[in-house]
Design an enzyme around this catalytic site. Structure first.
Site, PDB file in Angstrom:
ATOM      1  N   TRP A  49       0.818  -1.209   0.000  1.00  0.00           N
ATOM      2  CA  TRP A  49       0.000   0.000   0.000  1.00  0.00           C
ATOM      3  C   TRP A  49       0.864   1.276   0.000  1.00  0.00           C
ATOM      4  O   TRP A  49       0.321   2.362   0.071  1.00  0.00           O
ATOM      5  CB  TRP A  49      -0.918  -0.001   1.216  1.00  0.00           C
ATOM      6  N   ASP A  50       2.182   1.127  -0.071  1.00  0.00           N
ATOM      7  CA  ASP A  50       3.101   2.259   0.051  1.00  0.00           C
ATOM      8  C   ASP A  50       2.881   2.985   1.374  1.00  0.00           C
ATOM      9  O   ASP A  50       2.980   4.201   1.458  1.00  0.00           O
ATOM     10  CB  ASP A  50       2.944   3.228  -1.126  1.00  0.00           C
ATOM     11  N   TRP A  51       2.587   2.218   2.414  1.00  0.00           N
ATOM     12  CA  TRP A  51       2.438   2.774   3.757  1.00  0.00           C
ATOM     13  C   TRP A  51       3.759   2.641   4.506  1.00  0.00           C
ATOM     14  O   TRP A  51       3.798   2.247   5.679  1.00  0.00           O
ATOM     15  CB  TRP A  51       1.323   2.060   4.513  1.00  0.00           C
TER      16      TRP A  51
END
Length: 945
Positions: free
Chosen positions: A534-536
């Site tokens: 999630w590109d978190w």
């Protein structure tokens, strides 16, 4: 005579509406060519899909309706028919209602088929009935409209409660349109005279409208709850009065231990001085202050020192940085970033040059040491004052590795990570964290995730492990433990893991990691997201603070780690063990083919800023664009936090209408980002201002990308042939054409990446990236039905707040207060400022700074306003207008003259300056050639302490 002129004037107006609608229909079927940009110098014409055809049909339906009204109006004007003006006005109004009714019914039925609300389709049917009876000049038309308004008042209470911002798109348009029924023209059109009482239908519309207006008033008067937090006696001892580190102290607290400016006198705060840097564009730096000098780092890594009391420039050093992109106006926001500087003082026995020094990292991958007092290069540092950070990375073209965040001073070492190009490809430069001697620049150690236990330089001809998570944000330091606390990113590609990431990368990604500052040995790791697709990644500086669990017992040395998810994890910094329960909870399953997700993810039990969004949270100016946003939301997959990214595509000007994808909330910009949070370290209170923007993630498979590439190549060839150009097979691609989606056999490395790692197994075949993830803020694509504007509303598709500021007590785990931050003074639909002063919560950047005087300062919302909040209540105690929206965290210090100053930096132009958020009000070019601003505030005539 006057009546006949008015009839002809209105007939002409109806004709203009019809012509505009015809224009709009043809505009949908023949959309304008996209603008030429450096990234797309030869754009292809937009395609026409089914959604655009339907939009064209609505334009043509509008044209047909108003052409009919024009005919009747012109006929009656020619005949000078008495009373025809109001009759035709009523006909035009009924036509308008009928067209809106058809729109609501058509798209409301789509929403129903997607499993959404029935309210829009039902309203469409009722509106068509109202329009019919109005055309028949029957009072029943007004009664039905009154019923529609009453329905929306009740439905709005059920969906939105008494939240003004949520109520506005549901009610305002109905109330404004309903004014017609209260007008004398409606009465006359229904066959009444001016002396006759308004008909019953009109009265009922009025009653319903009053109820709606009262509901809006009640919504505007809502406040927010406040809870009292821990109050400790401040320990005796000297306060830190300068600001030597990015976060004030090595622990990253962003807490000024000063009391001169407090909640009682902050209203008297005045501008003390301002300076202009001469450098435009991004200005994300929190200044540092020592030796009576304020140290600045601009876009392009120009270093400046100002007198802390007067703002007079003392020295300036040009690092001659080669900016990726060539020039600042063509560079990305990352390539224009410098968030902070390292400040180091040598021990008393040191006799060499630069006993006090500034250490800067550059976007062309260098460390540079300067004398802090004179700005002269420290020649004994590294090689002639510089350390080459590309060394050990293997092939790394300009822009693949950049130092955008602050070099950390950890005792006698300077520790540096870096921003690494990521997102889609594999085989990027290493995310290694390295330490160098702060005086000599000599290499000390490396933390290379791919080589656990080894902390030296790579073998000759080798390199640090490629593709590992990087440490692109700011790190913190505990002088007692002599440990560094580093937030890590995730390995590229950001939205697809498959089997592309190594075990070591998976173990350390999206985590906070404790590292021994003496050796580079990892002490512990706590992961905030497992198998991050999630590109978190963790973007925020860890914040070190001492707290008492449940408000009792001994002080616990803690690390608070804010995340893009809008959550804060609180860990014992000696062990990495959560202080409060952090359960592993089940999360949505069923990702794209070839992907795997974990069954559970960690969730912090501390208060958070990430309430799930559902259909009723979709927003707009009117029910029409709110309906559009609801449809787009229902097209996506969303089951709450950790919904896997899914396939999708399409949109305006593309081969097909929008479909699929995943709604991600918060988006990849946070939640909390590099600005991190502040703590009132005396009391264990945490204050933060997270952004609450949502994204639409669309996954595109290799096959879909290949089809896109083939289609675009064919279209370019056809256009070249039409232009008489040669388009021979095997020739070079036309300028601006996309690169092939699938590499030819045999597999080849991606552009700019070569397989030079010592391990033969590292071959960077980009065909292994089965899906590319495209993400962008979930903004409304609904277009104003005036084609010469051709403008989308440029508002997020979900209701505010798009940011909040709030405080929590880390001792008790209680939320003290939270409220939106940022007004709509300078932002609004279609990129037009509304001038509305009330807080709605705009997109934000950077962080907050709190003080021992009980204040929290913030200036990075999109209304160019610098504010001081009461830390304990959230009340705004002071505010002032800035020359633009700030892009950095403020800071505070005690000057040589004994005054406390609060300083903030502002870019030129104010952010967002590169269409970060369309419609957010940011200019694209500097407003003048004087560069950004450094502005200091102080109390007037404050006596020295």
């Amino acid at each position: 005579m006057a009546s006949r002129v008015a009839q002809w004037a209105f007939a002409a107006f109806y004709l203009v509406v019809a012509i505009i609608a015809i224009w709009g229909g043809f505009n949908e079927l023949n959309p304008p060519l996209p603008p030429v940009t450096p990234q797309n110098p030869d754009p292809l014409p937009l395609l026409v899909n089914s959604g655009m055809v339907v939009a064209a049909m609505f334009y043509f339906l509008t044209a047909a309706g108003f052409l009919a009204v024009t005919f009747f109006s012109a006929r009656d004007a020619r005949a000078s028919k008495e009373g025809a003006l109001v009759v035709n006005l009523n006909l035009a109004f009924a036509t308008f209602l009928g067209i809106v009714g058809v729109y609501l019914l058509w798209y409301g039925a789509q929403l129903l088929m997607l499993g959404g609300s029935f309210a829009y389709a039902l309203s469409g049917v009722a509106l068509l009935a109202s329009a019919y009876f109005l055309m028949m000049r029957k009072p029943l038309g007004a009664l039905i409209y009154a019923g529609i308004v009453a329905f929306w008042v009740l439905w709005s209470i059920l969906e939105a409660g008494v939240d003004l911002i949520a109520l506005l798109p549901r009610l305002a348009a109905w109330l404004v349109v309903g004014l017609w029924f209260l007008s004398p023209w409606h009465r006359a059109a229904m066959g009444k005279t001016a002396e006759t009482r308004i008909d019953a239908g009109g009265r009922w519309v009025g009653f319903a409208a009053i109820a709606g207006a009262l509901l809006l008033v009640v919504g505007a008067l809502q406040g927010y709850p406040v809870v009292e937090g821990t109050k400790n006696e401040v320990a005796a001892g000297p306060a830190v009065t300068d600001w030597r580190n990015y976060g004030g102290v090595p622990e990253g607290q962003r807490f000024a231990q000063l009391t001169q400016i407090d909640t009682e006198n902050v209203g008297k705060l005045k501008e003390a001085w301002r300076a202009r840097t001469g450098v435009a564009y991004d200005f994300k730096q929190t200044p540092q202050m020592a030796n009576g000098l304020l140290y600045i780092c601009t876009a392009g890594n120009t270093l400046i020192a100002y007198d802390s009391d007067t703002g007079e420039k003392r020295w300036q050093y040009e690092t001659k940085t080669e900016v990726p992109g060539g020039t600042l106006d063509r560079a990305s926001t990352f390539a224009r970033t410098c968030r902070g500087l390292g400040y180091h003082e040598a021990p008393p026995e040191y006799t060499g040059e630069c006993a006090k020094r500034i250490i800067a990292g550059t976007v062309d991958a260098r460390l540079i040491a300067l004398d802090a007092l004179t700005g002269q290069l420290c020649r004994s540092f590294g090689f002639d004052g510089q350390v080459n950070l590309v060394s050990g990375l293997g092939r790394s073209p300009l822009g693949n590795f950049m130092v955008t965040s602050t070099p950390l001073i950890a005792g006698d070492k300077v520790v540096v990570g870096g921003w690494v190009s990521d997102n889609q490809q594999i085989g990027n430069p290493s995310g290694v964290l390295r330490a160098y001697d702060a005086l000599t620049g000599q290499f000390s150690w490396a933390w290379d995730m791919g080589n656990p236990g080894y902390h030296g330089l790579p073998d000759e001809g080798g390199e640090y492990t490629r593709g590992t998570p990087n440490v692109w944000s700011n790190t913190s330091y505990d002088p007692q433990l002599n440990w560094i606390f580093a937030p890590t990113g995730n390995s590229s590609p950001d939205y697809f893991d498959g089997e592309l990431r190594s075990k070591e990368s998976e173990e350390n990604a999206s985590s906070v990691v404790a590292i021994d500052a003496a050796t580079g040995e990892r002490k512990w790791v706590y992961q905030t997201v497992h198998r991050d697709i999630w590109d978190w990644d963790v973007p925020s500086q860890p914040v070190l603070v001492n707290i008492r669990k449940n408000g009792q017992g001994e002080l616990i040395p803690a690390v608070a780690q804010p995340t893009k998810r809008g959550e804060v994890f609180l860990l014992d910094r000696r062990t990495g063990v959560p202080i409060y329960d952090t359960p592993e909870l089940p999360v949505p399953q069923g990702p794209v083919k070839g992907e795997t997700v974990t069954a559970t993810q960690p969730f912090s039990s501390l208060p958070h800023f990430r309430d799930d969004r559902i259909e009723k949270d979709m927003w707009g100016l009117t029910p029409l664009d709110q309906l559009h946003c609801r449809i787009e939301f229902k097209k996506m997959r969303y089951e709450g936090l950790f919904t896997p990214p899914m396939e999708g595509g399409g949109g305006y000007g593309m081969a097909e209408d929008s479909w699929g994808g995943t709604f991600q909330y918060p988006g990849n910009a946070g939640g909390f980002n590099w600005g991190s949070v502040s703590v009132d370290a005396d009391n264990g209170l945490l204050i933060g201002a997270p952004m609450l923007m949502g994204n639409r993630i669309v996954m595109r498979s290799l096959e879909a990308r290949a089809a896109d590439t083939e289609r675009d190549a064919k279209r370019r060839a056809e256009r070249a042939a039409a232009r008489g150009a040669s388009a021979g097979a095997g020739g070079p691609a036309p300028a601006g054409g996309p690169a092939p989606a699938i590499a030819p056999a045999p597999p080849a490395p991606a552009a700019g990446v070569t397989a030079v790692a010592p391990r033969a197994a590292q071959v960077f075949d980009q065909n292994r990236v089965l899906y590319r993830g495209d993400t962008r803020p979930f903004m409304s694509a609904w277009r104003l039905p005036l084609p010469f504007f051709n403008a989308v509303t440029e508002l997020p598709c979900f209701e505010p707040p798009f940011s909040q500021i709030g405080a929590m007590d880390l001792n008790t785990g209680k939320l003290l207060w939270k409220r939106p931050v940022g007004s709509m003074k300078e932002v609004g639909p279609f990129g037009l400022p509304t001038g509305l002063p009330f807080m709605v919560g705009t997109p934000v950047q950077a962080g907050v700074m709190s003080t021992r005087g009980g204040l929290t300062f913030y200036g990075a919302a999109l209304d160019s306003t610098f504010r001081a909040f009461d830390t304990r209540t959230g009340e705004v105690r002071w505010e002032t207008q800035l020359p633009g929206a700030a892009q950095a965290t403020p800071m505070s210090y005690l000057g040589k003259n004994g005054k406390q100053y609060v300083v903030i930096t502002i870019p030129n132009p104010g952010w967002p300056n590169a269409a970060t958020y369309r419609g957010a009000g940011g200019a694209a070019v500097p407003i003048d050639d004087k560069g950004g601003w450094v502005i200091a505030y102080a109390l007037p005539d404050q006596p020295a302490q």
